[in-house]
Design an enzyme around this catalytic site. Structure first.
Site, mmCIF file in Angstrom:
data_model
loop_
_atom_site.group_PDB
_atom_site.id
_atom_site.type_symbol
_atom_site.label_atom_id
_atom_site.label_comp_id
_atom_site.label_asym_id
_atom_site.label_seq_id
_atom_site.Cartn_x
_atom_site.Cartn_y
_atom_site.Cartn_z
ATOM 1 N N CYS A 106 0.871 -1.170 0.000
ATOM 2 C CA CYS A 106 0.000 0.000 0.000
ATOM 3 C C CYS A 106 0.916 1.230 0.000
ATOM 4 O O CYS A 106 1.658 1.472 0.951
ATOM 5 C CB CYS A 106 -0.899 -0.039 1.239
ATOM 6 S SG CYS A 106 -1.989 1.374 1.364
ATOM 7 N N CYS A 113 -2.434 15.019 2.603
ATOM 8 C CA CYS A 113 -3.494 14.932 1.597
ATOM 9 C C CYS A 113 -4.369 16.177 1.722
ATOM 10 O O CYS A 113 -4.609 16.664 2.821
ATOM 11 C CB CYS A 113 -4.344 13.688 1.839
ATOM 12 S SG CYS A 113 -5.618 13.411 0.577
ATOM 13 N N CYS A 120 -10.828 10.470 7.946
ATOM 14 C CA CYS A 120 -9.482 9.986 7.612
ATOM 15 C C CYS A 120 -8.419 10.803 8.337
ATOM 16 O O CYS A 120 -8.414 12.034 8.288
ATOM 17 C CB CYS A 120 -9.252 10.063 6.104
ATOM 18 S SG CYS A 120 -7.580 9.576 5.611
HETATM 19 N N1 SAH Z 1 -7.156 9.301 -1.604
HETATM 20 C C1 SAH Z 1 -7.449 7.974 -2.068
HETATM 21 C C2 SAH Z 1 -6.555 6.871 -1.507
HETATM 22 C C3 SAH Z 1 -6.223 6.874 -0.034
HETATM 23 S S1 SAH Z 1 -7.383 6.268 1.134
HETATM 24 C C4 SAH Z 1 -8.896 7.674 -1.802
HETATM 25 O O1 SAH Z 1 -9.555 8.393 -1.083
HETATM 26 O O2 SAH Z 1 -9.398 6.685 -2.331
HETATM 27 C C5 SAH Z 1 -7.700 4.589 0.870
HETATM 28 C C6 SAH Z 1 -9.075 4.182 1.398
HETATM 29 O O3 SAH Z 1 -9.142 4.203 2.840
HETATM 30 C C7 SAH Z 1 -10.161 5.131 0.914
HETATM 31 O O4 SAH Z 1 -11.261 4.426 0.444
HETATM 32 C C8 SAH Z 1 -10.469 5.883 2.192
HETATM 33 O O5 SAH Z 1 -11.723 6.472 2.144
HETATM 34 C C9 SAH Z 1 -10.346 4.819 3.240
HETATM 35 N N2 SAH Z 1 -10.285 5.356 4.594
HETATM 36 C C10 SAH Z 1 -9.871 6.584 4.984
HETATM 37 N N3 SAH Z 1 -9.997 6.727 6.321
HETATM 38 C C11 SAH Z 1 -10.499 5.577 6.791
HETATM 39 C C12 SAH Z 1 -10.831 5.112 8.102
HETATM 40 N N4 SAH Z 1 -10.650 5.859 9.193
HETATM 41 N N5 SAH Z 1 -11.335 3.863 8.214
HETATM 42 C C13 SAH Z 1 -11.482 3.080 7.130
HETATM 43 N N6 SAH Z 1 -11.168 3.465 5.872
HETATM 44 C C14 SAH Z 1 -10.693 4.700 5.705
#
Ligand code: SAH
Length: 358
Positions: A106, A113, A120
């Site tokens: 990953c 970001c 997140c």
């Molecule tokens: N910016 C990109 C990739 C990074 S996040 C995107 O948003 O897709 C990768 C995944 O993890 C995304 O689907 C995001 O929404 C999820 N994610 C972020 N915070 C999270 C959390 N606290 N618990 C579970 N999944 C989360």
């Protein structure tokens, strides 16, 4: 002082040109690619099929910048989180997730970001800067070497820190470097790009010769709710993302993954599930439910397993392929949305705030 060009930033054809410009034979570029990518070598000294004189000349002319492993934590489930330091002292995290059933890396695309998704942790940092192509590909070099997988197949998910389509050119360049047959030769079928859905980026992606699998972070089924959870939705609406997905040129047998973070009492009702089914009708889709990985400072809770199962069942009953993402590496805060750099230099206000809230 002129800085020496960094070979880690070059595609093979650029490397050939750089060698030629310094009076070296072009074919050494392939040898260099093999050493750097396949053998995981990070300086010229061990490149024994190049003459001593050439190695000395290369050493003078170029660098090979590689992220430095600052910390390497292993979770009880085997997940390994790497804290990597870049040439300017900034830090990022990359995660190795074994046996899911594939070996998966990953990878981050930005320091921090800018998307600021409400659930997140990385989003709380704000954007510090884009990663270069060499820094994105460099994470893969470092992790493959550290895990002993240089000669084994592995998958890459662009789901670490950052929004890949917000750093489009560098992300795509990194994928080309990783795809090169003289290097790691990673097939785009082994790569998944996850995005909040930046529509112009999706449109560009649709025309890429080297197209990774696509995952869309959906997380909500109404414009109002999505705008609250995923702020970029105010600019690129749910409707416009779905419309772009409908037209997206998918390869044979491939599907778009829709990620859906489940937040207790927020987006996890049977009604949400039914709306999701309607939204995705006519798209070759699969849904990946991600029960929230809670973290201090994140104002949501994870729903019960029963609630997640109920939601999944509604999708499955209507013939949507659905999976529930098992949370990995939570004990070392390596799970989705839990990547945030603690020890980095010059913390932004967002970073400091996130640290205070832990
Ligand atoms: N910016 C990109 C990739 C990074 S996040 C995107 O948003 O897709 C990768 C995944 O993890 C995304 O689907 C995001 O929404 C999820 N994610 C972020 N915070 C999270 C959390 N606290 N618990 C579970 N999944 C989360």
């Amino acid at each position: 002082m002129t800085t020496r060009p960094d070979l880690a930033e070059l595609e093979l054809n650029e490397l050939e040109a750089a060698l030629e410009a310094r009076g070296c034979e072009r074919f050494h570029a392939r040898q260099l690619y093999r050493w750097i990518y396949r053998r995981g070598v990070t300086d010229f000294e061990p490149m024994t099929d190049l003459s001593r004189a050439l190695r000395a000349q290369l050493q003078e002319a170029f660098t090979i910048t590689t992220p430095r492993v600052v910390m390497d934590d292993t979770s009880v489930d085997g997940t390994r989180k790497f804290l990597l330091e870049l040439a300017d002292g900034r830090r990022i995290e990359s995660v190795f997730i074994p046996d899911t059933p594939a070996m998966t890396f990953c990878i981050s695309t930005q320091v921090g970001c800018a998307m600021a998704c409400d659930f997140c942790l990385t989003g709380k940092m704000g954007l510090v800067r884009n990663l270069t192509a060499g820094e994105i590909a460099g994470q893969v070099r470092v992790l493959a070497a550290a895990t002993g997988l240089l000669e084994h197949p592995f998958n890459i998910v662009l789901m670490g820190m950052g929004e890949p389509l917000h750093n489009y050119d560098n992300t795509m360049k990194a994928l080309r470097m990783l795809h090169n047959e003289h290097g790691l030769a990673i097939s785009p079928r082994r790569v998944t790009l996850s995005t909040v859905g930046i529509v112009p980026g999706l449109e560009r992606l649709a025309g890429e010769p080297l197209m990774p699998n696509l995952a869309i972070s959906l997380h909500a089924t109404t414009e109002a709710q999505r705008s609250q959870l995923v702020p970029p939705n105010k600019k690129y609406s749910l409707e416009s993302i779905i419309e772009t997905c409908r037209r997206f040129p998918l390869k044979k047998r491939s599907r778009i993954t829709f990620e859906y973070v489940m937040l207790a009492g927020v987006n996890d009702t049977p009604e949400d599930a039914r709306r999701l089914v309607r939204l995705l009708s006519g798209i070759r889709a699969k849904v990946n439910l991600i029960p929230l990985n809670p973290a201090p400072g994140i104002p949501y809770e994870r729903p019960s397993d029963a609630r997640v199962d109920r939601f999944a069942q509604i999708l499955a009953d209507r013939h949507l392929t659905v999976s529930v993402r098992k949370s990995r590496g939570q004990d070392i805060r390596a799970a989705c949305g839990q990547l945030i750099v603690e020890g980095g230099v010059k913390k932004s206000a967002g970073q400091q705030m996130a640290l205070l809230m832990r």
